[in-house]
Motif scaffolding. Structure first.
Motif, PDB file in Angstrom:
ATOM      1  N   UNK A  41       0.831  -1.206   0.000  1.00 32.99           N
ATOM      2  CA  UNK A  41       0.000   0.000   0.000  1.00 32.99           C
ATOM      3  C   UNK A  41       0.864   1.253   0.000  1.00 32.99           C
ATOM      4  N   UNK A  42       0.344   2.345  -0.611  1.00 32.11           N
ATOM      5  CA  UNK A  42       1.064   3.610  -0.610  1.00 32.11           C
ATOM      6  C   UNK A  42       0.235   4.694   0.072  1.00 32.11           C
ATOM      7  N   UNK A  43       0.753   5.913   0.063  1.00 27.65           N
ATOM      8  CA  UNK A  43       0.131   7.016   0.776  1.00 27.65           C
ATOM      9  C   UNK A  43      -1.291   7.287   0.284  1.00 27.65           C
ATOM     10  N   UNK A  44      -1.569   6.997  -0.992  1.00 28.93           N
ATOM     11  CA  UNK A  44      -2.930   7.153  -1.497  1.00 28.93           C
ATOM     12  C   UNK A  44      -3.893   6.189  -0.829  1.00 28.93           C
ATOM     13  N   UNK A  45      -3.421   4.967  -0.571  1.00 27.21           N
ATOM     14  CA  UNK A  45      -4.256   4.002   0.152  1.00 27.21           C
ATOM     15  C   UNK A  45      -4.472   4.454   1.595  1.00 27.21           C
ATOM     16  N   UNK A  46      -3.481   5.154   2.151  1.00 29.70           N
ATOM     17  CA  UNK A  46      -3.641   5.650   3.521  1.00 29.70           C
ATOM     18  C   UNK A  46      -4.841   6.591   3.606  1.00 29.70           C
ATOM     19  N   UNK A  47      -5.027   7.402   2.574  1.00 28.81           N
ATOM     20  CA  UNK A  47      -6.189   8.296   2.553  1.00 28.81           C
ATOM     21  C   UNK A  47      -7.479   7.478   2.575  1.00 28.81           C
ATOM     22  N   UNK A  48      -7.533   6.411   1.779  1.00 30.25           N
ATOM     23  CA  UNK A  48      -8.732   5.573   1.736  1.00 30.25           C
ATOM     24  C   UNK A  48      -8.945   4.844   3.061  1.00 30.25           C
ATOM     25  N   UNK A  49      -7.858   4.377   3.667  1.00 36.41           N
ATOM     26  CA  UNK A  49      -7.960   3.707   4.967  1.00 36.41           C
ATOM     27  C   UNK A  49      -8.535   4.666   6.005  1.00 36.41           C
ATOM     28  N   UNK A  50      -7.945   5.855   6.074  1.00 39.15           N
ATOM     29  CA  UNK A  50      -8.418   6.841   7.050  1.00 39.15           C
ATOM     30  C   UNK A  50      -9.868   7.233   6.799  1.00 39.15           C
ATOM     31  N   UNK A  51     -10.241   7.341   5.525  1.00 35.74           N
ATOM     32  CA  UNK A  51     -11.601   7.738   5.182  1.00 35.74           C
ATOM     33  C   UNK A  51     -12.599   6.661   5.571  1.00 35.74           C
ATOM     34  N   UNK A  52     -12.348   5.419   5.162  1.00 31.00           N
ATOM     35  CA  UNK A  52     -13.306   4.346   5.429  1.00 31.00           C
ATOM     36  C   UNK A  52     -13.423   4.019   6.912  1.00 31.00           C
ATOM     37  N   UNK A  53     -12.279   3.875   7.585  1.00 26.27           N
ATOM     38  CA  UNK A  53     -12.342   3.586   9.017  1.00 26.27           C
ATOM     39  C   UNK A  53     -12.826   4.802   9.795  1.00 26.27           C
ATOM     40  N   UNK A  54     -12.445   6.008   9.322  1.00 25.95           N
ATOM     41  CA  UNK A  54     -12.877   7.216  10.000  1.00 25.95           C
ATOM     42  C   UNK A  54     -14.375   7.452   9.900  1.00 25.95           C
ATOM     43  N   UNK A  55     -14.952   7.206   8.710  1.00 25.19           N
ATOM     44  CA  UNK A  55     -16.400   7.342   8.551  1.00 25.19           C
ATOM     45  C   UNK A  55     -17.149   6.358   9.442  1.00 25.19           C
ATOM     46  N   UNK A  56     -16.633   5.136   9.524  1.00 26.47           N
ATOM     47  CA  UNK A  56     -17.278   4.136  10.379  1.00 26.47           C
ATOM     48  C   UNK A  56     -17.266   4.593  11.836  1.00 26.47           C
ATOM     49  N   UNK A  57     -16.120   5.110  12.272  1.00 21.78           N
ATOM     50  CA  UNK A  57     -16.024   5.549  13.663  1.00 21.78           C
ATOM     51  C   UNK A  57     -16.929   6.740  13.937  1.00 21.78           C
ATOM     52  N   UNK A  58     -16.922   7.712  13.034  1.00 23.56           N
ATOM     53  CA  UNK A  58     -17.725   8.924  13.232  1.00 23.56           C
ATOM     54  C   UNK A  58     -19.203   8.590  13.332  1.00 23.56           C
TER      55      UNK A  58
END
Length: 558
Positions: A41-58
């Motif tokens: 994975x690269x930094x672009x995937x990090x954005x997707x990881x943060x977005x998907x897990x972050x939306x779930x948490x929020x």
């Protein structure tokens, strides 16, 4: 899960709010991160990881980790393991919800059979080139395959024989029967299954036909109860196919997943294509997926980036509907801000120049108290001796008026120590400066009652007797300039030949004679550095994370 990761209000969150307001997904929000295990994975995937897990948490929901392992020719267990490590390192957890598309191979096969029986899929014998010719263009409709009119019975028979391995790779495919004149090319009878006599890393040789991503993805989402399938913008034109498949398979429109697209991350000076990153690794242009020059999460981790800084960066860039280019200096700013708060300060001299303090006793050593961090506090003791090293660039024999470092007859303060004055410049037979002879003012010891005398320059230094040698890696961007397009066919030609500089002359204070790999420091006046994973007590290796100069923060103030 990452406690300080906050998903700010954005159009995806607004869509979720609207769905909840309208009574949809009353059982809760459920997202997923679906990487293909065909690389790191690269930094672009990090954005997707943060977005998907972050939306779930929020939204007090859940996020699955699901591997899209539908192409065994490129996948490997090594990548599966690395992806798990990366997600965990970023601070997220999927609990017991780790899945694979291969979990659903039986279900996907049944769905394909269901489409055939409904007259919505057929087996096609056209090869790849013929299929391209029949497909049409953006301005011209496609043509029906000559095999489109096969009967349901014949299609069922052929598909079953495909599954049993009776045909060679590429000999036949299963296609959806939609509309060869559709304006959206993705609806012109897309491929659902292809033949590949390749062992799968999880299912072995059980299967010799494998589903395409566009087929496996919506069904996997539906099976897992995903409510919002967050994809990057290139999948926007695939959404009608996503919806067509779920509708054709009878999934309730009120409960089935909703696909929403956002702009992928593009960063200046950075290769953001997994295919190109693989090319760099396999071509030997870098030392591996975790080479600190790579924008992979493992590469950034080895270089010394922190998960907190990456999450902060992903939060700051936000979520957009249109593609844009983010300045890499912004990422470095986030890293620098984070390290400023956590990294202890030490002294290291990269290019040493010997200084002999002629009026200091030759056999004497005293320990100077030095603060570890300006905010967190803490102290250590640094040995001071007659012979020390300073940076070569901190001395100039013929110095301009505003040069406030050391020069003949000039004075500087040694950090945590004394004021010294340059009395003599010693050169070799070739005229090169080899050492400086200086005197020190005994009454100017840092922290003493008489240390108030002021000079304009302050230099870092190390004791020549007690300094520890270290290897230092300095990194520049992999691409030459930010104008270079990573989509260029010849992007290898655009690589920066000076992306790595190895310095073997570094001398470092003995307080870090041995420290664990991954430990981060600020080398005073040099930047932030991290102990490399291959560093040993006998051979210290440091990677420079970022320099001290913050061009992005400076630009924001203008």
């Amino acid at each position: 899960m990452a406690e300080n990761m906050i998903i700010a209000s954005n159009f995806i969150q607004n869509a979720i709010d609207e769905d909840l307001k309208n009574g949809k997904y009353s059982e809760g929000i459920h997202t997923r991160f679906p990487p293909e295990p065909n690389g790191y994975l690269h930094i672009g995937h990090a954005k997707s990881i943060c977005l998907n897990f972050g939306l779930a948490k929020k939204n007090n929901g859940m996020c699955n980790l699901r591997f899209d392992d539908t192409n065994p020719t490129k996948e490997d267990v090594e990548y599966v393991d690395s992806i798990q490590d990366d997600v965990k390192w970023l601070g997220f957890t999927w609990d017991d919800r780790m899945f694979y598309a291969s979990n659903y191979f039986d279900k996907l096969f049944e769905c394909a059979m269901e489409l055939i029986k409904a007259g919505k899929a057929y087996v096609c014998d056209l090869n790849a080139e013929q299929m391209r010719q029949y497909r049409g263009t953006l301005t011209e409709p496609g043509q029906d395959s000559p095999y489109r009119s096969r009967s349901i019975e014949e299609n069922l028979d052929l598909f079953m024989r495909m599954q049993k391995g009776e045909f060679a790779d590429g000999e036949r495919v299963l296609r959806a029967k939609i509309d060869m004149a559709a304006p959206n090319i993705n609806l012109r009878d897309p491929i659902l299954y292809r033949i590949s006599h390749t062992a799968h890393h999880r299912t072995g040789t059980t299967w010799c036909i494998y589903p395409m991503y566009d087929f496996a993805h919506p069904i996997s989402d539906a099976v897992e109860g995903i409510t919002h399938s967050i994809c990057t913008l290139e999948f926007e034109d695939h959404r009608p196919l996503y919806d067509w498949l779920l509708e054709s398979l009878g999934y309730d429109v009120a409960k089935r997943p909703r696909q929403i697209e956002f702009a992928r991350l593009n960063i200046t000076d950075t290769v953001m294509s997994k295919r190109k990153l693989r090319q760099l690794v396999e071509g030997g242009y870098v030392t591996g997926w975790d080479d600190p020059r790579m924008p992979t999460i493992s590469g950034l981790r080895r270089r010394g980036y922190t998960p907190e800084a990456i999450r902060d960066f992903c939060d700051r860039i936000g979520v957009a509907k249109s593609n844009s280019l983010v300045d890499v200096a912004m990422l470095e700013h986030c890293v620098r801000e984070d390290l400023n708060e956590r990294a202890d300060r030490i002294m290291a001299v990269l290019q040493p120049l010997k200084v002999v303090i002629t009026n200091y006793p030759a056999d004497e050593c005293e320990y100077m108290m030095a603060e570890n961090h300006p905010h967190k506090g803490g102290h250590r003791f640094v040995p001071f001796t007659r012979e020390i090293y300073i940076e070569q660039e901190d001395f100039m024999e013929e110095a301009p008026k505003k040069f406030f470092r050391l020069k003949p007859g000039g004075e500087v303060r040694l950090k945590h120590a004394f004021i010294i004055k340059c009395e003599e410049v010693i050169k070799d037979t070739a005229g090169q400066i080899v050492e400086l002879h200086c005197t020190y003012d005994v009454d100017t010891k840092s922290g003493s009652a008489n240390s108030g005398r002021k000079v304009k320059g302050t230099l870092h230094w190390v004791s020549a007797k007690f300094a520890v040698p270290a290897e230092v890696h300095l990194y520049d961007y992999l691409l030459k300039t930010e104008e270079n397009s990573v989509e260029s066919t010849n992007f290898i030609d655009e690589l920066n030949p000076n992306s790595l500089e190895i310095i073997n002359t570094c001398m470092i204070e003995p307080s870090v004679a041995w420290t664990a790999p991954g430990t981060r420091y600020q080398f005073l006046r040099q930047g932030y550095f991290c102990v490399d994973k291959d560093s040993t007590k006998e051979h210290l290796v440091f990677n420079r994370i970022v320099g001290l100069r913050d061009s992005w923060a400076k630009a924001k103030k203008v």
